[in-house]
Design an enzyme around this catalytic site. Structure first.
Site, PDB file in Angstrom:
ATOM      1  N   HIS A 100     -22.126 -15.445 -11.848  1.00 34.57           N
ATOM      2  CA  HIS A 100     -20.947 -15.367 -10.978  1.00 34.57           C
ATOM      3  C   HIS A 100     -19.930 -14.290 -11.390  1.00 34.57           C
ATOM      4  O   HIS A 100     -18.723 -14.538 -11.418  1.00 34.57           O
ATOM      5  CB  HIS A 100     -20.268 -16.726 -10.903  1.00 34.57           C
ATOM      6  CG  HIS A 100     -21.053 -17.764 -10.140  1.00 34.57           C
ATOM      7  ND1 HIS A 100     -22.032 -17.448  -9.232  1.00 34.57           N
ATOM      8  CD2 HIS A 100     -20.993 -19.134 -10.149  1.00 34.57           C
ATOM      9  CE1 HIS A 100     -22.547 -18.565  -8.720  1.00 34.57           C
ATOM     10  NE2 HIS A 100     -21.942 -19.602  -9.265  1.00 34.57           N
ATOM     11  N   HIS A 170     -17.574 -20.023  -2.688  1.00 35.97           N
ATOM     12  CA  HIS A 170     -18.122 -21.142  -3.451  1.00 35.97           C
ATOM     13  C   HIS A 170     -17.404 -22.456  -3.114  1.00 35.97           C
ATOM     14  O   HIS A 170     -17.035 -23.214  -4.013  1.00 35.97           O
ATOM     15  CB  HIS A 170     -18.020 -20.815  -4.941  1.00 35.97           C
ATOM     16  CG  HIS A 170     -19.062 -21.457  -5.791  1.00 35.97           C
ATOM     17  ND1 HIS A 170     -19.187 -22.822  -5.912  1.00 35.97           N
ATOM     18  CD2 HIS A 170     -20.048 -20.935  -6.557  1.00 35.97           C
ATOM     19  CE1 HIS A 170     -20.181 -23.099  -6.726  1.00 35.97           C
ATOM     20  NE2 HIS A 170     -20.726 -21.973  -7.134  1.00 35.97           N
ATOM     21  N   GLU A 301     -23.877 -21.455  -0.521  1.00 34.59           N
ATOM     22  CA  GLU A 301     -23.422 -20.123  -0.929  1.00 34.59           C
ATOM     23  C   GLU A 301     -24.342 -19.065  -0.314  1.00 34.59           C
ATOM     24  O   GLU A 301     -25.438 -18.831  -0.810  1.00 34.59           O
ATOM     25  CB  GLU A 301     -23.458 -20.010  -2.458  1.00 34.59           C
ATOM     26  CG  GLU A 301     -22.741 -21.144  -3.184  1.00 34.59           C
ATOM     27  CD  GLU A 301     -23.209 -21.276  -4.635  1.00 34.59           C
ATOM     28  OE1 GLU A 301     -23.423 -20.253  -5.299  1.00 34.59           O
ATOM     29  OE2 GLU A 301     -23.384 -22.415  -5.088  1.00 34.59           O
TER      30      GLU A 301
HETATM   31  C1  BGC Z   1     -24.693 -22.329  -9.747  1.00 41.36           C
HETATM   32  C2  BGC Z   1     -24.667 -23.541 -10.648  1.00 41.36           C
HETATM   33  C3  BGC Z   1     -23.345 -23.547 -11.358  1.00 41.36           C
HETATM   34  C4  BGC Z   1     -22.238 -23.587 -10.306  1.00 41.36           C
HETATM   35  C5  BGC Z   1     -20.854 -23.556 -10.866  1.00 41.36           C
HETATM   36  C6  BGC Z   1     -23.627 -22.521  -8.734  1.00 41.36           C
HETATM   37  O1  BGC Z   1     -23.618 -21.481  -7.808  1.00 41.36           O
HETATM   38  O2  BGC Z   1     -25.951 -22.104  -9.190  1.00 41.36           O
HETATM   39  O3  BGC Z   1     -25.741 -23.579 -11.539  1.00 41.36           O
HETATM   40  O4  BGC Z   1     -23.236 -24.635 -12.217  1.00 41.36           O
HETATM   41  O5  BGC Z   1     -22.375 -22.529  -9.403  1.00 41.36           O
HETATM   42  O6  BGC Z   1     -20.687 -22.543 -11.744  1.00 41.36           O
END
Ligand code: BGC
Length: 341
Positions: A100, A170, A301
């Site tokens: 991310h 998100h 997402e």
């Molecule tokens: C990821 C997860 C993660 C979450 C929060 C998601 O997009 O795939 O594995 O724990 O985001 O960070």
């Protein structure tokens, strides 16, 4: 109508975008969607996304609740990539991988803003060359427009060097309006294939047909029916934390909560939906004093393929110098009569 509702310090502000169907509160901090209020079938209004009461918590928490994620959403294997024969090393912030956008990705940045008109607000940000290890000075704009029952998110970006870019939002949805389990929600995903993951959540390069797996949401399916199945991929992720590859020309995911009559339709120009059943929420305190546990929400997402730089022959995640990145995703929130649903 758009109104600034709070100025938290010199830089962080909250705006309400409201019409007769929805009220969406957004912040210029990470372009975060802080709340989405809507009716249920009985006329009760509630908030259908998870978040925190105060903006300070967003700064110190992981989980990316409601935020824009970038430069590159999802994982990059070993936080390492080669672009134009040059090696780049990114923060390793999720097991052995980069997640991310790194430690201080876009979710943790303060954006500038401009109110465009009655229903549209624009957030913009200049991400400097080598910020979080990514090359190129990158200008990004994120606009939120409320059009009847639909929140439209438009992404625009341009860089002065070749770089990587994969933006998503998100938000954690729970259409019941509470942070109860989402096992009673139904899901439909227009995808015949999903990406298998390894023990760190990284796609391992195997794209599996959803048929005869718990990942078959081609028909509307109760999430509990999927999650109760014995399956190694579900076990690895403690639920769903997988990328679904949309079938051509219909990039859509639908989520229902029958009791409230609420339905969310996610439509996108992007080719993949990473669906995450909030498996790593840890009991933390969120809005209205609620505790957020695993499976108390679902994230949808939309994005390019996770780890595209390593998995795709022509990685869609590469944004060439001067090329314009333009994508959009919309969330449509409707209330459906029980007879119709
Ligand atoms: C990821 C997860 C993660 C979450 C929060 C998601 O997009 O795939 O594995 O724990 O985001 O960070």
């Amino acid at each position: 109508m758009i109104k600034m509702i709070e100025q938290i310090d010199n830089s962080i502000v909250l705006f309400s975008i409201k019409n007769e169907y929805l009220e969406v509160v957004v912040s210029n901090y990470g372009c975060t969607i802080k709340s989405i209020r809507m009716n249920d079938i009985y006329g009760n209004v509630s908030d259908v996304v998870l978040g925190y009461d105060d903006m300070t918590t967003y700064k110190i928490s992981d989980g990316y609740l409601g935020a824009i994620v970038g430069r590159v959403a999802n994982r990059i294997k070993n936080g390492h990539f080669i672009l134009n024969d040059k090696e780049y090393h990114l923060a390793i912030n999720n097991g052995p991988n980069h997640l991310h956008g790194g430690i201080n990705g876009f979710s943790y940045q303060v954006f500038n803003y401009a109110i465009i008109n009655d229903d549209t607000i624009e957030f913009y940000y200049l991400s400097n060359d080598m910020e979080e290890g990514y090359p190129g000075n990158l200008t990004i704009k994120v606009t939120y427009q409320l059009d009847k029952q639909t929140l439209i998110m438009r992404y625009w970006a341009v860089s002065d060097q070749d770089t990587l870019l994969n933006l998503t939002n998100h938000s954690y949805f729970n259409l019941s309006g509470k942070a109860d389990s989402i096992l009673n929600h139904q899901l439909q995903v227009n995808a015949d294939r999903f990406a298998c993951i390894d023990e760190n959540g990284l796609p391992n390069g195997e794209f599996r047909n959803v048929f005869a797996t718990p990942f078959d949401f081609s028909e509307r399916t109760l999430i509990s029916d999927a999650l109760k199945q014995e399956d190694q991929q579900l076990r690895l992720a403690r639920g769903i934390d997988h990328s679904f590859i949309f079938n051509k020309n219909n990039n859509q995911v639908v989520l229902w909560h029958q009791e409230s009559g609420r339905r969310l339709t996610v439509s996108s120009t992007l080719p993949t939906a990473h669906i995450y059943t909030a498996n790593y929420l840890d009991g933390r305190v969120g809005k209205y004093g609620q505790h957020y546990y695993p499976q108390s929400a679902i994230c949808i997402e939309t994005q390019f393929m996770a780890d595209s730089i390593h998995l795709e022959d022509i990685p869609k995640v590469i944004l060439k110098k001067g090329q314009v990145y333009e994508e959009s995703t919309s969330y449509t929130f409707e209330v459906i009569n029980h007879e119709e649903s």
